[in-house]
Write an enzyme that holds these catalytic residues in place. Structure first.
Site, short mmCIF file in Angstrom:
data_model
loop_
_atom_site.label_atom_id
_atom_site.label_comp_id
_atom_site.label_asym_id
_atom_site.label_seq_id
_atom_site.Cartn_x
_atom_site.Cartn_y
_atom_site.Cartn_z
N ASN A 97 36.40 41.48 34.94
CA ASN A 97 35.27 41.78 35.82
C ASN A 97 35.53 41.28 37.24
O ASN A 97 35.13 41.92 38.20
CB ASN A 97 33.98 41.16 35.27
CG ASN A 97 33.44 41.95 34.09
OD1 ASN A 97 33.98 41.85 32.98
ND2 ASN A 97 32.42 42.73 34.31
N GLU A 98 36.19 40.12 37.35
CA GLU A 98 36.57 39.63 38.67
C GLU A 98 37.92 38.92 38.63
O GLU A 98 38.26 38.27 37.63
CB GLU A 98 35.54 38.65 39.24
CG GLU A 98 34.33 39.31 39.91
CD GLU A 98 33.27 39.70 38.92
OE1 GLU A 98 32.41 40.54 39.27
OE2 GLU A 98 33.29 39.18 37.80
N THR A 99 38.66 39.07 39.72
CA THR A 99 39.87 38.30 39.97
C THR A 99 39.67 37.58 41.30
O THR A 99 39.17 38.17 42.27
CB THR A 99 41.11 39.20 40.03
OG1 THR A 99 41.29 39.82 38.74
CG2 THR A 99 42.36 38.41 40.37
#
Length: 297
Positions: free
Chosen positions: A46-48
């Site tokens: 979902n996020e990096t």
């Protein structure tokens, strides 16, 4: 082709493969915006997060979903700070500031690293905005019935760094039935078509928890659901204080549970303080290293 090393951490849990996965990339200074976006797409979480040097704070962090950059991400912040601390890159300091696109925020570290590190993260000042859309269409986009939505509480947009639609649900059992059709969100969320959708209820699995939630991503993000969300839990804390427990003493300490329906059970501690009619929000949690891997762009 560039080969990039990615560190995988799970946030809001001390157990690998629970909580919320985030990628952390350490050599962000060498990367362009386009590189960061391509890496996030390849990683697929979902996020990096990309920790960088800052002229305004001790550290700068940029956050990318597979689809676009976002202003703030709670679980990826937890993962980044945990990674930097356990790699010995934060020294002995226990208080830091981070520069984000939601502003400069404070971070406090539990100094007892070997006993399990906990990270407290300041959130941006809570904001709310009215939702004027159709509850029937909203329910349909979540795969439930309109009567499942609790109308004695407001459905409204909230933000402590990134906007989401807070949707009160009557019963915990409804959450297992939810099947989000994310592509319909923008037509329902006409005031904020890029917002995510965050259904929650006061019935919980954990007797110590105050709220249960799920978090459905904006279709622009390139993902479907976020297992355990820090920023959305932060604004839920402000919602709880404002609409459910207005007479509570300050600070108000809440425990949020999320991730059960995805098999990634996690916990977020939220502290709400009231100063001069304005809420201050802090989110607290931990993280755990899972593995390292490489992506090519």
């Amino acid at each position: 082709m560039k080969t990039i090393k990615v560190y995988h951490y799970d946030a809001f849990s001390h157990i690998p493969n629970m909580g919320n996965p985030a990628g952390v990339v350490m050599d962000g200074e060498k990367l362009s915006d386009d590189d960061m976006q391509k890496i996030a797409e390849k990683v697929g979480f979902n996020e990096t997060a990309f920790p960088l040097k800052s002229e305004k704070a001790d550290l700068k962090i940029r956050f990318f979903t597979p689809g676009h950059e976002i202003n703030l991400c709670g679980h990826a912040t937890m993962a980044t700070i945990y990674a930097l601390k356990t790699k010995g890159l934060l020294g002995d300091q226990t208080e830091w500031t981070i520069e984000t696109k939601a502003g400069v925020l404070s971070i406090t570290l539990d100094p007892h690293l070997n006993k399990g590190i906990y990270i407290t993260m300041q959130q941006a000042t809570p904001q709310f905005q009215e939702f004027n859309g159709s509850l029937e269409k909203l329910a349909s986009a979540m795969g439930i019935q309109e009567e499942d939505i609790e109308t004695n509480l407001p459905t409204l947009y909230g933000s402590t760094g990134i906007w989401t639609l807070l949707v009160p649900i009557k019963n915990l059992s409804t959450f297992k039935a939810m099947k989000p059709n994310n592509k319909h969100f923008p037509e329902v969320l006409q005031e904020m078509p890029k917002a995510s959708v965050h259904p929650f209820c006061l019935e919980t699995y954990d007797v110590n928890a105050h709220m249960h939630a799920r978090h459905f991503s904006s279709p622009y993000s390139g993902t479907i659901e976020d297992p355990v969300t820090g920023t959305a839990s932060g604004v839920m804390g402000a919602y709880y204080a404002n609409f459910l427990n207005k007479e509570a003493d300050s600070p108000l300490n809440l425990l949020i549970e999320q991730g059960h329906e995805m098999g990634r059970d996690g916990r977020i501690h939220v502290t709400v303080t009231l100063n001069n009619d304005q809420y201050g929000i802090e989110v607290k949690g931990t993280a755990v290293h899972v593995k390292d891997f490489e992506v090519s762009i």
